[in-house]
Design an enzyme around this catalytic site. Structure first.
Site, PDB file in Angstrom:
ATOM      1  N   HIS A 196      -0.571   0.938 -13.068  1.00 17.21           N
ATOM      2  CA  HIS A 196       0.276  -0.326 -13.492  1.00 17.21           C
ATOM      3  C   HIS A 196       1.575   0.042 -13.790  1.00 17.21           C
ATOM      4  O   HIS A 196       1.831   1.302 -14.295  1.00 17.21           O
ATOM      5  CB  HIS A 196      -0.332  -0.694 -14.959  1.00 17.21           C
ATOM      6  CG  HIS A 196       0.364  -1.950 -15.501  1.00 17.21           C
ATOM      7  ND1 HIS A 196       0.218  -3.170 -14.965  1.00 17.21           N
ATOM      8  CD2 HIS A 196       1.244  -1.879 -16.665  1.00 17.21           C
ATOM      9  CE1 HIS A 196       1.118  -4.105 -15.740  1.00 17.21           C
ATOM     10  NE2 HIS A 196       1.583  -3.317 -16.624  1.00 17.21           N
ATOM     11  N   MET A 217      -4.751  -6.975  -6.406  1.00 22.19           N
ATOM     12  CA  MET A 217      -4.243  -8.242  -7.525  1.00 22.19           C
ATOM     13  C   MET A 217      -5.405  -9.165  -8.000  1.00 22.19           C
ATOM     14  O   MET A 217      -5.043 -10.462  -7.725  1.00 22.19           O
ATOM     15  CB  MET A 217      -3.081  -9.193  -6.818  1.00 22.19           C
ATOM     16  CG  MET A 217      -1.909  -8.187  -6.534  1.00 22.19           C
ATOM     17  SD  MET A 217      -1.507  -7.381  -8.068  1.00 22.19           S
ATOM     18  CE  MET A 217       0.209  -6.649  -7.637  1.00 22.19           C
ATOM     19  N   GLY A 232       0.538  -1.211   0.103  1.00 19.77           N
ATOM     20  CA  GLY A 232      -0.015   0.038   0.086  1.00 19.77           C
ATOM     21  C   GLY A 232       0.763   1.110   0.039  1.00 19.77           C
ATOM     22  O   GLY A 232       0.419   2.481   0.739  1.00 19.77           O
ATOM     23  N   THR A 233       2.010   1.485  -0.868  1.00 23.96           N
ATOM     24  CA  THR A 233       2.576   2.567  -0.914  1.00 23.96           C
ATOM     25  C   THR A 233       1.790   3.604  -1.886  1.00 23.96           C
ATOM     26  O   THR A 233       1.724   4.902  -1.490  1.00 23.96           O
ATOM     27  CB  THR A 233       4.097   2.428  -1.376  1.00 23.96           C
ATOM     28  OG1 THR A 233       3.975   1.923  -2.766  1.00 23.96           O
ATOM     29  CG2 THR A 233       4.862   1.709  -0.447  1.00 23.96           C
ATOM     30  N   ASN A 234       1.166   3.163  -2.744  1.00 25.38           N
ATOM     31  CA  ASN A 234       0.145   4.120  -3.391  1.00 25.38           C
ATOM     32  C   ASN A 234      -0.816   4.574  -2.646  1.00 25.38           C
ATOM     33  O   ASN A 234      -1.126   5.465  -2.696  1.00 25.38           O
ATOM     34  CB  ASN A 234      -0.254   3.217  -4.700  1.00 25.38           C
ATOM     35  CG  ASN A 234       0.888   3.510  -5.780  1.00 25.38           C
ATOM     36  OD1 ASN A 234       0.928   4.629  -6.505  1.00 25.38           O
ATOM     37  ND2 ASN A 234       1.239   2.259  -6.326  1.00 25.38           N
ATOM     38  N   ASN A 265      -7.017   2.192 -12.700  1.00 27.59           N
ATOM     39  CA  ASN A 265      -5.890   1.135 -11.926  1.00 27.59           C
ATOM     40  C   ASN A 265      -4.473   1.868 -12.234  1.00 27.59           C
ATOM     41  O   ASN A 265      -4.353   2.669 -13.353  1.00 27.59           O
ATOM     42  CB  ASN A 265      -5.801  -0.116 -12.608  1.00 27.59           C
ATOM     43  CG  ASN A 265      -4.808  -1.177 -12.223  1.00 27.59           C
ATOM     44  OD1 ASN A 265      -4.715  -1.247 -11.160  1.00 27.59           O
ATOM     45  ND2 ASN A 265      -4.104  -1.887 -13.203  1.00 27.59           N
ATOM     46  N   ILE A 283      -8.718  -9.606 -10.888  1.00 25.07           N
ATOM     47  CA  ILE A 283      -9.227  -9.278 -12.450  1.00 25.07           C
ATOM     48  C   ILE A 283     -10.722  -8.726 -11.995  1.00 25.07           C
ATOM     49  O   ILE A 283     -11.450  -9.588 -11.178  1.00 25.07           O
ATOM     50  CB  ILE A 283      -9.257 -10.267 -13.172  1.00 25.07           C
ATOM     51  CG1 ILE A 283      -7.658 -10.520 -13.551  1.00 25.07           C
ATOM     52  CG2 ILE A 283     -10.006  -9.853 -14.545  1.00 25.07           C
ATOM     53  CD1 ILE A 283      -7.504 -11.675 -14.483  1.00 25.07           C
TER      54      ILE A 283
HETATM   55  C1  GAR Z   1       2.538  -1.226  -7.762  1.00 26.06           C
HETATM   56  O1  GAR Z   1       3.656  -1.107  -8.615  1.00 26.06           O
HETATM   57  C2  GAR Z   1       1.352  -1.165  -8.833  1.00 26.06           C
HETATM   58  O2  GAR Z   1       1.722  -0.331  -9.933  1.00 26.06           O
HETATM   59  C3  GAR Z   1       1.212  -2.743  -8.970  1.00 26.06           C
HETATM   60  O3  GAR Z   1       1.329  -3.276  -7.804  1.00 26.06           O
HETATM   61  C4  GAR Z   1       2.279  -2.311  -7.147  1.00 26.06           C
HETATM   62  C5  GAR Z   1       1.676  -1.978  -5.594  1.00 26.06           C
HETATM   63  O4  GAR Z   1       2.265  -1.474  -4.767  1.00 26.06           O
HETATM   64  N1  GAR Z   1       0.303  -3.053  -9.526  1.00 26.06           N
HETATM   65  C6  GAR Z   1       0.090  -3.909 -10.343  1.00 26.06           C
HETATM   66  O5  GAR Z   1       1.051  -4.649 -10.882  1.00 26.06           O
HETATM   67  C7  GAR Z   1      -1.446  -4.441 -10.977  1.00 26.06           C
HETATM   68  N2  GAR Z   1      -1.372  -5.415 -11.880  1.00 26.06           N
HETATM   69  P1  GAR Z   1       1.994  -0.862  -3.424  1.00 26.06           P
HETATM   70  O6  GAR Z   1       0.997  -1.694  -2.712  1.00 26.06           O
HETATM   71  O7  GAR Z   1       2.901  -0.330  -2.636  1.00 26.06           O
HETATM   72  O8  GAR Z   1       0.842   0.586  -3.921  1.00 26.06           O
END
Ligand code: GAR
Length: 203
Positions: free
Chosen positions: A111, A92, A12-14, A109, A94
């Protein structure tokens, strides 16, 4: 201020960036809840630390998607909280038709590649192995094609000769944290139109 929700499966850094940007006023939204398919997701912990409602909704029997009964639980939780925009941030699973129909053009989303190159998983490794000189991050609407919806915004990141998938992922993430806020603000402002596959700002 419109309500958004973040769906996340992992660290969850986003989500952290979204929360910080709401707190500092860069992101003009109210974070109504965070939902995860993983009970121990760090994202849920982060939400609680910021007094944001954190919900674990068990994913059901399938590995990569949610069966209709489970999707219905996600939809109900979001509707009960009057969520306008759903932001997938490392979620993660669909998303299938029932969920898409409940939130038309209201699921985003992020990516970690420059779509349409390298959809799917482990894309930093795939970009390195392919030998591209730039990769990056993409925020797009979610549709029935995995990583295939209309693109809202992208950021390019150069690939360095001594890169590893981990080093590249880290540099891409920094761009993700920045551009997700830009894309969410655009959708919430309503100041865009979609022509073919192009998302065009109207002001
Ligand atoms: C991020 O890099 C995001 O773009 C990717 O997972 C990571 C989650 O990081 N998403 C995908 O690959 C979706 N197919 P986070 O949990 O630190 O935000």
């Amino acid at each position: 201020m419109k309500n958004i929700a973040v769906l996340a499966s992992g660290r969850g850094t986003n989500l952290k960036a979204i929360i910080e940007n709401i707190e500092n006023g860069t992101l003009k939204a109210n974070l109504a809840c965070v939902i995860s398919d993983q009970e121990d997701a760090k994202a849920l912990q982060r939400a609680r630390e910021h007094n944001v409602e954190a919900l674990y909704i068990p994913p059901g029997p399938k590995k990569t998607w949610l069966v209709p009964e489970v999707e219905a639980q996600y939809i109900k939780a979001l509707n009960d909280r009057d969520v306008y925009l759903v932001c997938l941030a490392g979620f993660m699973r669909i998303i299938k038709k029932q969920f898409l129909d409940a939130f038309p053009y209201r699921i985003l989303n992020i990516h970690p590649a420059l779509l349409p190159s390298f959809p799917g998983l482990n894309v930093q490794k795939k970009a390195l192995e392919y030998g591209v000189k730039f990769s990056g991050a993409t925020v797009h609407f979610v549709n029935e094609v995995v990583d295939g919806g209309e693109i809202l915004t992208q950021a390019a990141v150069p690939i360095l000769d001594d890169d590893t998938p981990e080093k590249l992922a880290e540099r891409i993430l920094k761009e993700e944290w920045r551009i997700y806020t830009v894309a969410i603000n655009l959708v919430l402002s309503g100041k865009y139109k979609i022509e073919g596959r192009r998302v065009i700002k109207t002001e």
